[in-house]
Enzyme design. Structure first.
Site, mmCIF file in Angstrom:
data_model
loop_
_atom_site.group_PDB
_atom_site.id
_atom_site.type_symbol
_atom_site.label_atom_id
_atom_site.label_comp_id
_atom_site.label_asym_id
_atom_site.label_seq_id
_atom_site.Cartn_x
_atom_site.Cartn_y
_atom_site.Cartn_z
ATOM 1 N N ALA A 159 0.848 -1.189 0.000
ATOM 2 C CA ALA A 159 0.000 0.000 0.000
ATOM 3 C C ALA A 159 0.881 1.235 0.000
ATOM 4 C CB ALA A 159 -0.902 0.013 1.229
ATOM 5 N N GLU B 78 1.083 5.510 1.259
ATOM 6 C CA GLU B 78 0.540 6.496 2.208
ATOM 7 C C GLU B 78 0.314 7.884 1.634
ATOM 8 O OE1 GLU B 78 3.700 5.143 2.352
ATOM 9 O OE2 GLU B 78 5.171 6.653 2.917
ATOM 10 N N GLU C 202 -0.200 2.638 7.049
ATOM 11 C CA GLU C 202 -0.326 3.792 6.140
ATOM 12 C C GLU C 202 -0.891 4.997 6.883
ATOM 13 O OE1 GLU C 202 1.337 3.219 3.660
ATOM 14 O OE2 GLU C 202 1.256 1.030 3.634
ATOM 15 N N HIS D 292 1.801 6.673 8.880
ATOM 16 C CA HIS D 292 2.720 7.453 8.050
ATOM 17 C C HIS D 292 2.328 8.933 8.001
ATOM 18 C CE1 HIS D 292 5.817 5.016 6.344
ATOM 19 N NE2 HIS D 292 5.044 4.207 5.658
HETATM 20 N N1 ARG Z 1 5.753 3.611 1.470
HETATM 21 C C1 ARG Z 1 5.024 2.414 1.175
HETATM 22 C C2 ARG Z 1 4.795 1.738 2.503
HETATM 23 O O1 ARG Z 1 5.655 1.243 3.137
HETATM 24 C C3 ARG Z 1 5.724 1.490 0.247
HETATM 25 C C4 ARG Z 1 5.933 1.998 -1.110
HETATM 26 C C5 ARG Z 1 6.918 1.186 -1.820
HETATM 27 N N2 ARG Z 1 6.871 1.357 -3.220
HETATM 28 C C6 ARG Z 1 7.840 1.004 -4.048
HETATM 29 N N3 ARG Z 1 7.655 1.214 -5.287
HETATM 30 N N4 ARG Z 1 8.954 0.496 -3.658
HETATM 31 O O2 ARG Z 1 3.761 1.739 3.022
HETATM 32 ZN ZN ZN Z 2 5.581 2.334 5.005
#
Ligand code: ARG
Ligand code: ZN
Length: 869
Positions: free
Chosen positions: A269, A271, A305, A308
């Protein structure tokens, strides 16, 4: 490529932390206009920028067709800027810039699932972390550039839903068939948090009042038929919002919070500010269609999420090397949330099991890197178990040491200092130290070093003086790229038990954080140390690293009987489990006798099954073949491990005799009101079935088939199906056909149908071929791909034989089509070098043969690292 224009990127494409430079321009605001058509999308953007430091104006952009570029009202001609496949550079730009660009992009054919892409028939969505925004428009696409976003989205009316971050300002129509919506996000944010959604979706609505009295509209968007499966996520969202207020004093800051469920998504997912985009697997939850484990995961990802919003969005990362600043902290927060949701001990068991099964092997092999790496080629390759899970462990260690109150003072200071900023790991640790009044700066070492420390401990009892001495030694394996390894601070939570009575001693030891307590924490931060406990009247059994207080490999000279003792008498559920895992590992890998284990299980489990079915279900865990394989560094023979594990399981099945069936018949999850209890009973029922099958009792198949057909619960249905399929039961094909008929239109359930067959220990190359040629197998849907390749990896014997071709084929196929996915699938093979010959050489050759064919930075970097051992 103009390298001089962006010294951050070296010619060999490696980016180094030490080269970090502030951006020369900041963006005050961006106005985006996104017009989606069937065969292309037009993106117009206006950036208001101000110079911050000397240097060129650098805008990043990838796969963009530039139509026009206007700087402060003047059209720029070719020659007035430099453009290559990565960036657009304007030298000698004035200090104040209003830059307008128009580009054409192709989301309808974007298979990388990065930037703006079509995710199935009636849906366009974005994924911009870490560097996807540059596939939408030219922009200083880096997390230390924070801007105010206004977004106009325009599309055909066949897509009634038009979403972007922030508040809805205006909607209207354009001609007969098109309409638009304008959104404005009042909070400044980096481009990786930008999102928009264009589609035909239904919505589940609710609302929440924050501790500050703000009314927040909550919306979960999904396809119509999935809306009933969104209620658990909605409850989890409200629960998370309350939890962050109560535990961290962090209320939500916008008037709406939207979540969109997408079936084609690379990760779990994302955020995006006020507009989360989720893989359906992390938002849809329903006992009839998804398993208990999936339901728990949905709740934890919803929380993740949401959390975050403060740890990631309001305070973000200065650069992508700091990824674990937001991920490690947010995982720690979601793990704590989940511990409050169900049994804390079982949550900890499950989290540590993941850490040991994925992060420890990663950190022991060619992909090992510090939680905060100091260089990378492709940042997408660093969304790893080390950054996420080991990152979470570092935060947990600091919180264990500080205790609740001081940790909260530390986090309060962090939010106070850095709200609205893009910061570093140092900033976090400094704020935590300042707020709590405890100097934690040596924990930075954990962020900067690779490898799992080995913690050797020895115990010695001085009978005459009633003193128990514990000595510690820590060491790290030498790493070629990180030569100067230092000792790390290791919080050792411990307890002493009286070996005769099973009672816990009160601890008398000056070196503990808190003295004269039952549960003590010793901070071991030297290369070696010895501590003493007085008033220990009889030889004790020590229980170390309670709750897994540090992510280390413990080497303590327990006798097998002491481990068996801990299975029976340890009051910390996690360490009970830990003792059984340690003992089983000795039995399975070092040929220790199985009797002490069986005796402890017989003495413990029958009662525990009634008292705490969920914990009991975990105490039956026998380390998987994959985990056992990861503990072997050379001459690894998957078949030998499989054979040994099966024979131990058969002994266990035989030794406990009628217990399995009696327990099976005594359990009735439908009578449990509490979800955790019911989940525990369901887990137990499935364990009982598989052990009965190991006893060779054919009547188990009738029980399994009855369970399969009569239940309405997916965990029960799938557990029964698994026993039938994996044991080639006469009813297996019937059940499989029935499952397919029931769920052929339910993607997540159908994933399980693929998974069960791919994970069958008796699967062959033909099984995998049939699955990947099945009409419902879809290379455009990562969940479906992973259901087969993930299932296959359940059996190292299969994965390391016919599986090798499968993984290499996928890495090659996805190399450019979806490099994030291709690179991940290839990582399954990273421990090839531990295999015994001739397998080792065969896999190595297959990997080498792939090398000249790969083109993406993602797959190339992974392949080069894997082969560099
Ligand atoms: N920030 C997101 C999370 O940990 C993960 C996004 C990762 N996306 C990627 N393309 N590597 O919830
Ligand atoms: Zn994350």
């Amino acid at each position: 490529m103009n390298i001089a224009a962006n010294p951050h990127v070296q010619a060999d494409q490696t980016v180094y932390l030490k080269d970090y430079q502030k951006p020369s321009f900041l963006v005050e605001s961006i106005n985006l206009d996104i017009q989606v058509y069937d065969d292309h999308t037009v993106v117009e953007s206006t950036l208001v920028m101000n110079r911050q430091t000397a240097g060129d104006l650098v805008l990043l952009g990838r796969d963009l067709e530039l139509k026009s570029i206007v700087l402060n009202g003047k059209n720029l001609e070719v020659g007035q800027y430099q453009l290559d496949h990565e960036q657009l550079v304007i030298t000698h730009a004035p200090d104040q810039v209003i830059l307008n660009t128009q580009v054409v992009i192709h989301p309808e054919s974007n298979t990388q699932l990065e930037g703006l892409y079509k995710a199935g028939g009636d849906l366009f969505v974005t994924q911009n972390e870490p560097e996807g925004f540059r596939k939408i428009t030219f922009y200083p696409d880096r997390p230390d550039v924070l801007a105010e976003f206004t977004t106009r989205v325009e599309a055909d009316k066949k897509f009634p839903v038009l979403l972007a971050n922030g508040n809805l300002l205006e909607t209207g129509t354009v001609g007969e068939n098109r309409h638009f919506a304008i959104w404005q996000d009042p909070t400044k944010k980096p481009s990786y948090l930008f999102a928009c959604v264009i589609g035909d979706l239904a919505v589940l609505k609710d609302h929440y009042t924050t501790s500050e009295g703000r009314e927040v509209a909550l919306e979960i968007y999904a396809i119509e038929k999935d809306i009933p499966k969104c209620h658990i996520a909605m409850e989890a969202l409200k629960h998370s919002m309350r939890w962050d207020e109560e535990h961290y004093g962090r209320p939500y800051d916008l008037d709406n919070y939207m979540i969109v469920a997408v079936s084609q998504f690379n990760m779990g997912a994302m955020e995006n500010k006020g507009l989360n985009i989720f893989n359906t697997s992390c938002v849809l939850a329903d006992e009839e269609y998804t398993t208990d484990a999936a339901i728990m995961r949905v709740q934890s990802v919803i929380a993740h999420e949401y959390f975050h919003n403060w740890t990631g969005n309001r305070i973000t990362c200065r650069d992508w090397f700091q990824l674990c600043l937001k991920e490690g902290l947010t995982v720690f927060r979601d793990q704590s949330f989940s511990e409050d949701l169900q049994s804390a001990a079982v949550q900890r068991i499950d989290d540590v099991a993941v850490l040991k099964a994925h992060q420890f092997p990663e950190d022991a092999g060619p992909l090992s890197h510090p939680p905060r790496p100091d260089h990378f080629v492709e940042i997408n390759n660093f969304y790893t178990a080390t950054v996420y899970e080991k990152g979470a462990e570092i935060n947990r260690m600091m919180s264990t040491l500080l205790g609740k109150e001081k940790f909260r003072q530390g986090t309060d200071e962090y939010f106070h200092r850095y709200d609205g900023q893009a910061v570093t790991v140092e900033d976090w640790v400094n704020a935590l130290s300042a707020g709590s009044g405890v100097d934690l700066s040596n924990f930075l070492t954990w962020y900067n070093q690779p490898g799992t420390p080995k913690l050797e401990a020895k115990g010695e009892y001085d009978e005459q003086n009633h003193v128990y001495r514990l000595s510690f030694k820590q060491s790290l394996k030498v790493h070629p790229k990180y030569p100067n390894l230092k000792a790390v601070p290791v919080p050792v939570a411990l307890a002493l038990f009286n070996a005769e009575t099973g009672e816990q001693y009160t601890l008398h030891c000056q070196d503990l954080f808190v003295n004269e307590v039952q549960d003590g924490v010793y901070l071991f931060d030297q290369d070696t140390a010895t501590i003493e406990f007085s008033n220990v009247t009889q030889k004790p059994v020590v229980s170390l690293l309670r709750n897994f207080s540090a992510p280390v490999n413990l080497d303590f000279d327990y006798s097998d009987d002491e481990l068996a003792f801990l299975i029976e008498y340890e009051t910390n559920g996690f360490n009970q489990w830990q003792a059984s895992q340690t003992l089983l590992e000795r039995i399975l890998l070092k040929d220790h006798a199985v009797e002490p284990y069986i005796k402890a299980i017989k003495n413990t489990l029958p009662d525990l099954v009634k008292k705490d079915p969920l914990l009991a279900s975990r105490l039956f865990d026998v380390p998987t073949e994959g985990y056992l394989g990861s503990r072997i560094d050379h001459d690894y023979k998957p078949e030998a491990i499989q054979e040994k594990r099966n024979s131990v399981l058969e002994t266990l099945a035989r030794e406990l005799g009628a217990f399995w069936k009696e327990t099976y018949l005594s359990l009735d999850p439908s009578l449990q009101n509490d979800f955790s209890q019911a989940m525990g009973e369901r887990a137990l029922k499935n364990i009982m079935l598989s052990m009965m099958a190991r006893q060779g009792d054919d009547s188990v198949f009738d029980l399994a088939y009855t369970q399969y057909s009569q239940t309405k619960n997916m965990s029960e249905r799938l557990g029964a199906l698994r026993v039938l399929v994996w044991n080639d039961a006469p009813q297996a094909q019937n059940a499989l056909d029935d499952f397919y008929r029931r769920y052929k239109d339910e993607a997540l359930s159908l994933d399980q149908w693929f998974m069960v067959q791919a994970a069958n220990p008796n699967a062959t190359a033909e099984t995998i071929k049939a699955l990947t040629e099945h009409p419902d197998y879809d290379l455009g849907t990562p969940n479906r791909v992973r259901s087969v390749s993930g299932g296959l990896s359940n059996n190292p014997v299969n994965a390391w034989s016919f599986g090798v071709e499968h993984y290499i084929g996928l890495a090659e196929y996805f190399d450019e089509k979806n490099p994030i996915l291709g690179s991940r699938l290839l990582q399954v093979l990273s421990r090839w070098y531990t295999l015994a010959e001739p397998q080792r050489g065969n896999v190595q050759n297959a990997l080498k043969d792939l090398q000249p064919h790969v083109k993406s930075k993602n797959v190339k970097e992974t392949l080069n690292s894997i082969l560099s051992v």
